[in-house]
Enzyme design. Sequence first.
Site, PDB file in Angstrom:
ATOM      1  N   ASP A  65     -11.987  34.146 -13.012  1.00 33.39           N
ATOM      2  CA  ASP A  65     -11.099  35.161 -13.576  1.00 33.39           C
ATOM      3  C   ASP A  65      -9.784  35.218 -12.805  1.00 33.39           C
ATOM      4  OD1 ASP A  65     -12.443  36.112 -11.322  1.00 33.39           O
ATOM      5  OD2 ASP A  65     -12.863  38.095 -12.159  1.00 33.39           O
ATOM      6  N   ASN A  71     -18.227  41.104 -13.726  1.00 30.94           N
ATOM      7  CA  ASN A  71     -19.341  41.817 -13.089  1.00 30.94           C
ATOM      8  C   ASN A  71     -19.699  43.111 -13.811  1.00 30.94           C
ATOM      9  OD1 ASN A  71     -20.303  40.438 -10.539  1.00 30.94           O
ATOM     10  ND2 ASN A  71     -18.088  40.325 -10.292  1.00 30.94           N
ATOM     11  N   THR A  72     -18.771  43.661 -14.602  1.00 26.35           N
ATOM     12  CA  THR A  72     -19.057  44.906 -15.326  1.00 26.35           C
ATOM     13  C   THR A  72     -19.201  44.665 -16.815  1.00 26.35           C
ATOM     14  OG1 THR A  72     -17.774  46.119 -13.689  1.00 26.35           O
ATOM     15  CG2 THR A  72     -18.260  47.270 -15.740  1.00 26.35           C
ATOM     16  N   GLY A  91     -12.925  32.702  -7.734  1.00 28.44           N
ATOM     17  CA  GLY A  91     -13.361  33.323  -8.991  1.00 28.44           C
ATOM     18  C   GLY A  91     -12.545  32.804 -10.169  1.00 28.44           C
ATOM     19  N   LYS A 105     -15.747  39.951 -21.946  1.00 28.78           N
ATOM     20  CA  LYS A 105     -14.698  40.066 -22.950  1.00 28.78           C
ATOM     21  C   LYS A 105     -14.696  38.784 -23.766  1.00 28.78           C
ATOM     22  CE  LYS A 105     -13.878  41.525 -19.351  1.00 28.78           C
ATOM     23  NZ  LYS A 105     -13.903  42.065 -18.039  1.00 28.78           N
ATOM     24  N   TYR A 110      -5.682  27.177  -2.907  1.00 29.53           N
ATOM     25  CA  TYR A 110      -6.826  27.880  -2.281  1.00 29.53           C
ATOM     26  C   TYR A 110      -7.637  26.856  -1.500  1.00 29.53           C
ATOM     27  CZ  TYR A 110      -9.876  32.119  -2.530  1.00 29.53           C
ATOM     28  OH  TYR A 110     -10.581  33.282  -2.284  1.00 29.53           O
TER      29      TYR A 110
END
Length: 243
Positions: free
Chosen positions: A95, A9-10, A93, A13, A86
Amino acid sequence: MNLVIDIGNTAAKIALFEGSVMVEVVYASNRSLECLESLCSKYQVEQAIVATVIDLDGELLSRFGALRLPILWLNSQTPLPIVNLYETPETLGYDRIAAVVGAHEQFPDKNVLVIDAGTCITYEFIDSNGQYHGGNISPGLQMRFKALHQFTGRLPLLESDGRKLPLGRDTETAIRAGVHKGIEYEIAGYITEMKHKYSELLVFLTGGDEFSFDTSVKSIIFADRFLVLKGLNRILNYNNGRI
Ligand SMILES: Nc1ncnc2c1ncn2[C@@H]1O[C@H](COP(=O)(O)OP(=O)(O)OP(=O)(O)O)[C@@H](O)[C@H]1O
Ligand SMILES: CC(C)(CO)[C@@H](O)C(=O)NCCC(=O)O
Ligand SMILES: [K+]
């Protein structure tokens, strides 16, 4: 070589791996991935994995197509070297699952708590049988500073770096200590609770934001900034021949 991309989100990489060795890593804009083509011409890339937690626009997607590489787009159907418990794998997500795979690869027969301090802070638990149980999501460092400013009339937007006191003596030190101590106590609290349940617990800390801890907490933490990228590379190698 493997091209491994984590779009957050930022920031994005981008890394290159030879086998399981990371040979280069670059931070890029998560919208434009500006160095994608130049990295691909610098190295002999054979295959790629992309994990994104944001929607990509058509232009970026067509740039991926133009690379003419087999690309594994990580999704909830991708075979993984761990068991995912999960309840909604389709909303998990990428990541988060990658960080768990990265930690499990390094310590396959240990109970591990994985903490990823990025835009959000995530806490994940995988047991010594390779079963991922799930985890929690909380606001990241910058998000906490922004939230205090955005949802109040009198609180300024502060930088994380600056004067630090254990107890605030003015608005600036009160906010900074509140955010930093909040995160430190949160992390220490998870570690204490999880260690109570699983006496042999390893803790991995990854992500761009670093924190200071008291020595007892510090002694059991493995810091690995590139756990998500390493986990993605492991997933790509695990699926070798399937893309
Ligand atoms: N070489 C670097 N280039 C750019 N940012 C860096 C670099 N090294 C550390 N950082 C820091 O890392 C932060 C990014 O951390 P990280 O990649 O874990 O998560 P994020 O991008 O904030 O979160 P997300 O993955 O959710 O987007 C940046 O805010 C920056 O302060
Ligand atoms: C929690 C974040 C934002 C952390 O980057 C990401 O993993 C995400 O968008 N997750 C989706 C929700 C979930 O993991 O259940
Ligand atoms: K992250």
